[in-house]
Design a protein around this motif. Structure first.
Motif, PDB file in Angstrom:
ATOM      1  N   ASN A  51       0.826  -1.215   0.000  1.00 49.92           N
ATOM      2  CA  ASN A  51       0.000   0.000   0.000  1.00 49.92           C
ATOM      3  C   ASN A  51       0.855   1.259   0.000  1.00 49.92           C
ATOM      4  O   ASN A  51       0.606   2.201  -0.759  1.00 49.92           O
ATOM      5  CB  ASN A  51      -0.909   0.013   1.224  1.00 49.92           C
ATOM      6  N   ALA A  52       1.861   1.254   0.859  1.00 48.92           N
ATOM      7  CA  ALA A  52       2.715   2.444   0.963  1.00 48.92           C
ATOM      8  C   ALA A  52       3.462   2.679  -0.350  1.00 48.92           C
ATOM      9  O   ALA A  52       3.585   3.816  -0.819  1.00 48.92           O
ATOM     10  CB  ALA A  52       3.702   2.265   2.124  1.00 48.92           C
ATOM     11  N   ILE A  76      13.304   4.783   2.999  1.00 45.39           N
ATOM     12  CA  ILE A  76      13.476   6.009   2.220  1.00 45.39           C
ATOM     13  C   ILE A  76      12.269   6.928   2.402  1.00 45.39           C
ATOM     14  O   ILE A  76      12.401   8.126   2.660  1.00 45.39           O
ATOM     15  CB  ILE A  76      13.697   5.673   0.729  1.00 45.39           C
ATOM     16  N   VAL A  77      11.081   6.348   2.327  1.00 40.69           N
ATOM     17  CA  VAL A  77       9.860   7.147   2.492  1.00 40.69           C
ATOM     18  C   VAL A  77       9.835   7.805   3.860  1.00 40.69           C
ATOM     19  O   VAL A  77       9.577   8.997   4.010  1.00 40.69           O
ATOM     20  CB  VAL A  77       8.602   6.265   2.314  1.00 40.69           C
ATOM     21  N   LYS A  78      10.136   7.000   4.875  1.00 42.86           N
ATOM     22  CA  LYS A  78      10.063   7.499   6.240  1.00 42.86           C
ATOM     23  C   LYS A  78      11.108   8.593   6.470  1.00 42.86           C
ATOM     24  O   LYS A  78      10.830   9.621   7.095  1.00 42.86           O
ATOM     25  CB  LYS A  78      10.304   6.329   7.199  1.00 42.86           C
ATOM     26  N   GLU A  82       9.404  14.019   0.984  1.00 45.42           N
ATOM     27  CA  GLU A  82       9.385  14.439  -0.424  1.00 45.42           C
ATOM     28  C   GLU A  82      10.666  14.004  -1.141  1.00 45.42           C
ATOM     29  O   GLU A  82      11.760  14.094  -0.594  1.00 45.42           O
ATOM     30  CB  GLU A  82       9.262  15.957  -0.490  1.00 45.42           C
ATOM     31  N   LYS A  83      10.487  13.576  -2.396  1.00 47.28           N
ATOM     32  CA  LYS A  83      11.642  13.052  -3.150  1.00 47.28           C
ATOM     33  C   LYS A  83      12.737  14.100  -3.323  1.00 47.28           C
ATOM     34  O   LYS A  83      13.912  13.764  -3.464  1.00 47.28           O
ATOM     35  CB  LYS A  83      11.188  12.523  -4.514  1.00 47.28           C
ATOM     36  N   GLU A  84      12.358  15.384  -3.246  1.00 43.08           N
ATOM     37  CA  GLU A  84      13.339  16.442  -3.408  1.00 43.08           C
ATOM     38  C   GLU A  84      14.390  16.431  -2.288  1.00 43.08           C
ATOM     39  O   GLU A  84      15.483  16.960  -2.446  1.00 43.08           O
ATOM     40  CB  GLU A  84      12.660  17.829  -3.456  1.00 43.08           C
ATOM     41  N   ASN A  85      14.049  15.811  -1.155  1.00 48.10           N
ATOM     42  CA  ASN A  85      14.997  15.784  -0.034  1.00 48.10           C
ATOM     43  C   ASN A  85      16.045  14.674  -0.155  1.00 48.10           C
ATOM     44  O   ASN A  85      16.969  14.597   0.644  1.00 48.10           O
ATOM     45  CB  ASN A  85      14.257  15.547   1.287  1.00 48.10           C
ATOM     46  N   ILE A  86      15.837  13.783  -1.117  1.00 51.25           N
ATOM     47  CA  ILE A  86      16.722  12.619  -1.202  1.00 51.25           C
ATOM     48  C   ILE A  86      18.109  13.021  -1.696  1.00 51.25           C
ATOM     49  O   ILE A  86      18.239  13.700  -2.710  1.00 51.25           O
ATOM     50  CB  ILE A  86      16.127  11.558  -2.161  1.00 51.25           C
ATOM     51  N   GLN A 125       3.976   8.579   5.630  1.00 53.50           N
ATOM     52  CA  GLN A 125       5.187   8.293   6.420  1.00 53.50           C
ATOM     53  C   GLN A 125       4.852   7.501   7.682  1.00 53.50           C
ATOM     54  O   GLN A 125       5.625   6.645   8.111  1.00 53.50           O
ATOM     55  CB  GLN A 125       5.908   9.600   6.774  1.00 53.50           C
ATOM     56  N   LEU A 126       3.695   7.808   8.227  1.00 53.68           N
ATOM     57  CA  LEU A 126       3.268   7.056   9.404  1.00 53.68           C
ATOM     58  C   LEU A 126       3.051   5.581   9.032  1.00 53.68           C
ATOM     59  O   LEU A 126       3.451   4.662   9.755  1.00 53.68           O
ATOM     60  CB  LEU A 126       1.973   7.669   9.945  1.00 53.68           C
TER      61      LEU A 126
END
Ligand SMILES: C[S@@+](CC[C@H](N)C(=O)[O-])C[C@H]1O[C@@H](n2cnc3c(N)ncnc32)[C@H](O)[C@@H]1O
Lengths: 268, 223
Positions: A51-52, A76-78, A82-86, A125-126
């Motif tokens: 699901n996540a 990675i999600v947690k 936002e993908k911009e932070n990766i 994220q939760l």
């Protein structure tokens, strides 16, 4: 003096009874419960993870084909949201060097995914961190099972592996049932459905293995020899569990494993 | 008329069979025959089930277990032999039965609940310090050992160090097969028992044939 003896005797009987109880009554019950919970945790984790991943896929669709491991994906999600932070650097800190960090960062920058709303991301994220918590619990439970199996049936769990051993025992209904079992039954534990299908309709081939398919030695041999490997392993497992159940704690596993290794080398 | 001859204190013979007085009348321990004479109940002591009985049958010439003795018995198992030891030592004796296996001890504990002179200890006989406290510095009259382990002599000596005083008796069942499958039986007995001669005077070595294959019982006295 005589009273002392009577007291000592009572204490010794109590102590011995407790030792017997600890050794037999509870442990296999706990392990059988735990192995069932382990399967449920796997299912629950996979469900939440899917699901996540699907949800986050709208925001960063390229990620899934690069990171195949669900646990790493959820981390990675947690961690980043936002993908911009990766960033490459933080990724290698989070997951260790995987060689994929650079590609992930690049893909994140050039992604065709759409922006995600802040409150939706929080929910997502939760979800990821809940799934990861299940994974952590799963690891702990696995250690518990391995440790308890080692205590309950040291020879058997060394030859089978703790988790596979626990699966076999749970399927048999307990250590005692396992110790009474012929090798042919041990070999097919976990293959009941296939066995019934075969019994109903003899045109369908009978199974050659059940849970034992997951044994590391079976994995090492080619398909046509897996049945033979499973049979050898089952025959040793039966001896190992009997040594544990009826014997006096002698370690007979080393010789058995060495024997199986030789056999597997021939089947490769 | 039925006559019983007392061949050792509290051990009786009739027509080649041996018996002890049942400490707990009408209760059998391992399916043995019960016999009542003059209102006293006796239990038959099976040569095939008990190595001590086999040794008596094969001419053991001294019996260190008597009424009131304190016995430390290693390898108690289900208590077959110990039940007769319990009959012999009577209400004033004590026997400690040590065995490593909880499985066999289950039955033995049941016996200890009925026979007030027998105490169960589930421990490894290789580690006498784990049960030293239970013996409370009692003087041990006899250390009996039947554990079928390859290091049986070492186990026996270790326990000797902890529990035996000069003059105490030792009985060690040596199973040659459990030491090595190949070396011939005679030399193994010699080698195993040789290890004891520093600490013990070996008084007699009884072969347990035909009741047990490749077994002897050594009777010895602590020097
Ligand atoms: C041959 S049986 C003894 C039978 C018993 N003497 C009788 O006649 O009734 C050997 C026993 O030694 C026990 N044993 C083996 N290794 C042991 C150890 N290291 N410490 C204590 N007991 C041990 C086994 O569990 C087994 O019950």
């Amino acid at each position: 003096m005589e009273q002392d003896i009577a007291q000592m005797r009572k204490a010794l009987i109590r102590r011995a009874k407790k030792q017997v109880q600890e050794r037999y009554s509870e442990t296999d019950v706990d392990i059988i419960r735990a192995i069932s919970v382990l399967g449920d945790l796997d299912n629950a984790f996979n469900l939440l993870a899917e699901n996540a991943i699907e949800w986050y896929g709208g925001h960063f669709p390229e990620l899934q084909s690069i990171v195949r491991d669900n646990e790493a994906y959820l981390k990675i999600v947690k961690e980043f949201g936002e993908k911009e932070n990766i960033s490459e650097k933080k990724l290698s800190k989070l997951l260790g060097e995987t060689g994929k960090e650079k590609r992930i960062e690049e893909k994140a920058k050039s992604s065709m995914g759409s922006p995600v709303k802040k409150n939706a991301l929080e929910e997502l994220q939760l979800l990821a961190s809940n799934a990861l918590a299940l994974k952590a619990e799963r690891k702990k439970l696995q250690e518990f099972i391995e440790k308890e199996m080692e205590k309950l049936a040291p020879n058997f769990s060394k030859v089978a592996g703790g988790i596979l051993g626990a699966r076999l025992m749970a399927n048999a209904g307990g250590l005692k049932q396992l110790a009474m079992m012929p090798a042919s039954t041990m070999q097919l534990l976990g293959a009941e459905k296939a066995l019934f299908r075969h019994l109903k309709n003899k045109k369908i081939k009978g199974p050659k293995y059940g849970f034992i398919y997951g044994h590391s030695f079976v994995k090492q041999v080619p398909g046509k020899n897996k049945g033979k490997a499973a049979r050898s392993i089952a025959s040793k497992l039966v001896l190992a569990v009997r040594a544990d159940y009826f014997g006096n704690k002698k370690d007979v596993s080393k010789e058995m494993i060495a024997n199986l290794e030789k056999r597997v080398a021939k089947l490769k | 008329m039925f006559t019983l001859e007392e061949i050792f204190p509290e051990i009786f013979e009739h027509e080649g069979k041996i018996f002890t007085k049942n400490l707990v009348p009408s209760v059998k321990v391992y399916g043995e025959k019960l016999l009542k004479i003059d209102n006293v109940e006796y239990r038959q002591w099976d040569f095939f089930r008990s190595k001590l009985a086999a040794a008596i049958k094969n001419g053991l010439n001294e019996m260190p277990i008597k009424q009131g003795s304190t016995v430390l018995y290693l390898g108690a198992a289900e208590g077959t032999t110990l039940s007769h030891v319990s009959d012999i030592i009577g209400k004033t004796g004590i026997a400690f039965g040590v065995d490593i296996s909880e499985r066999v001890m289950r039955k033995f504990i049941g016996m200890c609940e009925q026979r007030k002179n027998v105490m169960p200890i589930i421990e490894d006989a290789r580690k006498p310090w784990t049960y030293k406290a239970f013996l409370e510095e009692r003087k041990i009259d006899l250390l009996f050992q039947d554990v079928s382990q390859p290091d049986q002599a070492r186990i026996f000596l270790k326990n000797t160090e902890y529990f035996l005083k000069k003059g105490s008796a030792g009985m060690l069942v040596v199973k040659a097969k459990s030491i090595s499958q190949k070396s011939d039986v005679g030399s193994v007995f010699g080698k195993e028992l040789g290890a004891l001669t520093d600490q013990f005077k070996i008084k007699q070595v009884v072969n347990l044939k035909p009741f047990e294959k490749d077994h002897v019982l050594a009777l010895c006295e602590k020097l």
